[in-house]
Design an enzyme around this catalytic site. Sequence first.
Site, PDB file in Angstrom:
ATOM      1  N   PRO A 249       0.828  -1.210   0.000  1.00  0.00           N
ATOM      2  CA  PRO A 249       0.000   0.000   0.000  1.00  0.00           C
ATOM      3  C   PRO A 249       0.863   1.261   0.000  1.00  0.00           C
ATOM      4  O   PRO A 249       2.048   1.189   0.349  1.00  0.00           O
ATOM      5  CB  PRO A 249      -0.792  -0.113   1.303  1.00  0.00           C
ATOM      6  CG  PRO A 249      -0.492  -1.415   1.903  1.00  0.00           C
ATOM      7  CD  PRO A 249       0.628  -2.043   1.172  1.00  0.00           C
ATOM      8  N   GLU A 470     -11.175 -13.452  12.282  1.00  0.00           N
ATOM      9  CA  GLU A 470      -9.909 -14.164  12.048  1.00  0.00           C
ATOM     10  C   GLU A 470      -9.664 -15.215  13.122  1.00  0.00           C
ATOM     11  O   GLU A 470      -9.180 -16.311  12.833  1.00  0.00           O
ATOM     12  CB  GLU A 470      -8.737 -13.179  11.995  1.00  0.00           C
ATOM     13  CG  GLU A 470      -8.775 -12.202  10.814  1.00  0.00           C
ATOM     14  CD  GLU A 470      -8.844 -12.890   9.469  1.00  0.00           C
ATOM     15  OE1 GLU A 470      -8.344 -14.023   9.323  1.00  0.00           O
ATOM     16  OE2 GLU A 470      -9.434 -12.294   8.543  1.00  0.00           O
TER      17      GLU A 470
HETATM   18  P1  ADP Z   1       5.900   4.316  -0.776  1.00  0.00           P
HETATM   19  O1  ADP Z   1       6.960   4.440  -1.817  1.00  0.00           O
HETATM   20  O2  ADP Z   1       5.699   2.906  -0.308  1.00  0.00           O
HETATM   21  O3  ADP Z   1       4.611   4.947  -1.121  1.00  0.00           O
HETATM   22  P2  ADP Z   1       7.698   5.982   0.646  1.00  0.00           P
HETATM   23  O4  ADP Z   1       8.910   5.155   0.626  1.00  0.00           O
HETATM   24  O5  ADP Z   1       7.624   7.061  -0.353  1.00  0.00           O
HETATM   25  O6  ADP Z   1       6.420   5.070   0.518  1.00  0.00           O
HETATM   26  O7  ADP Z   1       7.494   6.557   2.101  1.00  0.00           O
HETATM   27  C1  ADP Z   1       7.264   7.905   2.346  1.00  0.00           C
HETATM   28  C2  ADP Z   1       7.924   8.335   3.618  1.00  0.00           C
HETATM   29  O8  ADP Z   1       7.322   7.720   4.739  1.00  0.00           O
HETATM   30  C3  ADP Z   1       9.380   7.939   3.694  1.00  0.00           C
HETATM   31  O9  ADP Z   1      10.190   8.894   3.115  1.00  0.00           O
HETATM   32  C4  ADP Z   1       9.626   7.813   5.175  1.00  0.00           C
HETATM   33  O10 ADP Z   1       9.883   9.067   5.747  1.00  0.00           O
HETATM   34  C5  ADP Z   1       8.289   7.348   5.696  1.00  0.00           C
HETATM   35  N1  ADP Z   1       8.251   5.893   5.835  1.00  0.00           N
HETATM   36  C6  ADP Z   1       7.455   5.053   5.161  1.00  0.00           C
HETATM   37  N2  ADP Z   1       7.650   3.786   5.544  1.00  0.00           N
HETATM   38  C7  ADP Z   1       8.628   3.811   6.463  1.00  0.00           C
HETATM   39  C8  ADP Z   1       9.300   2.778   7.230  1.00  0.00           C
HETATM   40  N3  ADP Z   1       8.964   1.488   7.101  1.00  0.00           N
HETATM   41  N4  ADP Z   1      10.257   3.164   8.079  1.00  0.00           N
HETATM   42  C9  ADP Z   1      10.573   4.472   8.208  1.00  0.00           C
HETATM   43  N5  ADP Z   1       9.990   5.468   7.531  1.00  0.00           N
HETATM   44  C10 ADP Z   1       9.016   5.154   6.660  1.00  0.00           C
HETATM   45 ZN    ZN Z   2     -12.393 -14.904   6.601  1.00  0.00          ZN
END
Ligand code: ADP
Ligand code: ZN
Length: 654
Positions: A249, A470
Amino acid sequence: MADLPESGSNKNRQKKLWDNEDPKKGAGVHKKHGPFSFINPRQFNFSIWYFVVAFFLLTVANQYFVRPPEKSVDYSEFKSLVRSGKIKRVEMAERSLKGYPYTKQQAPAVGKKAGTDSAREGIYRTVPVADPQFTRMMDSTGVEYYAVPQSDGSWMGILVSWVLPFVIMILVWNLITRRMGKMGGGVMEFAQNKARLVAEGDVKTTFADVAGADEAKEELVEVVDFLKNPGKYTEIGGKIPKGVLLVGPPGTGKTLLARAVAGEAKVPFFRMSGADFVEMFVGVGAARVRDLFRQAKEKAPCIIFIDELDAIGKSRAPMAGGNDEREQTLNMLLVEMDGFDSRTGVILLAATNRPEVLDAALLRPGRFDRQVLVDKPDLKGREAILRIHSKDVHLDESVDLAVIARDTAGFAGADLANIVNEAALLAVRAGRAKVSQPDFMEAIEKTIAGLQKKGKLINPKERRIVAHHETGHALTALFTPGSDPVQKISIIPRGFSALGYTIQTPTEDRYLMTKDDLLGKIDVLLGGRAAEQIIFGEVSTGAANDIDKATDIVRRMLTDYGMSEKFGNMVLHSRKGPSFLGDTGPVSREYAESTQQYLDEQTAAIIGQRYRRVLALLTEKKLIIGKIAGILLEKETINESEFREMAGAPKAGA
Ligand code: ADP
Ligand code: ZN
Ligand code: MG
């Protein structure tokens, strides 16, 4: 088993997205590549106005300062002026005659007002009459005369004959240069413009910056290792996947993870968004793909990262009339992917939050054959993410990140990063130097409302239903002999279709299933709804997927596996008509109408019977359901051993 498909409205939303592309992205594309995108509006206006104003000023100056005043006279008067010698020079045009009171040598310098007396008298002007005598008369009086191409000197004339071509020229020139820039030069410059090439060591992101995506990280560690020591793998003859697709997501850190892989491996990182390839001019996207791969091969080992792959990777339309440009780009991508060998040290990473719309060709072996699920974080993951993002934020002692993590079920990493930021802003607004717990609580409330509106978050009541549902699956599986053990129960939404899931892993490979195995499977599928019935006294749409699967199993038992009482050991064929453009034709059955009725009744009878059995079983375990669901609501995921302990079952393998 994944179940509780997203509500109808969500489905619609997804369908819409499919049709229209991502709204956010769509808007971006439109803005960037409008119908006249090759004319930069600001520059365009500037250059045109520059010339128009300059020309206007020049003409006015010419008319009023440089040129002496003109005087219209009758032809007869003009003629007598020539005869009397007042006019010393005549300019002849098709529709006008001009008489100058001076000869060419006496003419005033351009830009200066005529200084002589005669000059001040001005120029005479008239409309010519067919008069062959006239030139002879001028010859005899020694008047200079010459002809010029037609110009009546009027404003309209100047406009049409001078300004307009000028304007058109500028326009055309502008158009051509921009277009050329796009087609030829643009591709050359594209490295600087489109693919942000981050040189070695420039990527500062590491796996330490990503939290709560441990499974995804584990899978990517191998990719990092390959990029660091490609020899280790190639010597053995092992094959590393060419393409790794990060699926999950929005906001779960896919882009972040890809960056972290480059940062860990210390290799260059080419990042492009799928939308960058979708250009207005056919062929440009394909050229970009080719160029991207060419550059990447030069910089190997390196990573190519295509973000939002679905923008180009959408399944090609079955009929003509699709987006030719996108299709060409996709085809080029497929060709390039087949054309390079992962031994060259180029690894292709891509991310998408809509894997279901991707063209099947992209997912074939040798292409994006490895998929890494990047899910929303669980309780522990959320706490870790909060810790990362509040590292540089001044927190006061009241802040308890564990509590914040508990209250943010269903939040993605990006949402959590946003909350930390929001809380900091609230503290600043209140004039405090440190962020307090109430700041966080307010930030969470704001975000929850927003996410719920967008349908990204389920409300607490629904979460309770999902948790019990679940648990129902899991307990039924535990108490159904021959059923696969429960590996994990989760109420973290899986993004695409499920609000929660229970994973059962088979203890051994199975190629055969007995009738009891099948009935057991049906029981487990019905366990979710049965638990809802027992705890809440009513059932929800969440079991739609379970019911679909259960019904399918029963039907197959009766028609394909010959397990019905009346038609045992007999197959009951029904054929689908030939499909045409995705629509299947009418189903033709090779059995009687009455048999169909029997099948329907039998299906209903078997499912009813199994459901009653599951209801009886789970009613007995009502207390345990409540207990496990409560823990599930708090922890969001429960693993196998925890589950067995809570359910009072002997340890696995015992
Ligand atoms: P996606 O590409 O899956 O839509 P992003 O990598 O662009 O998500 O995430 C956007 C921002 O949200 C990142 O730059 C970071 O700051 C934060 N973020 C998202 N997931 C994480 C995670 N698992 N750990 C740390 N920061 C996260
Ligand atoms: Zn179910
Ligand atoms: Mg992203």
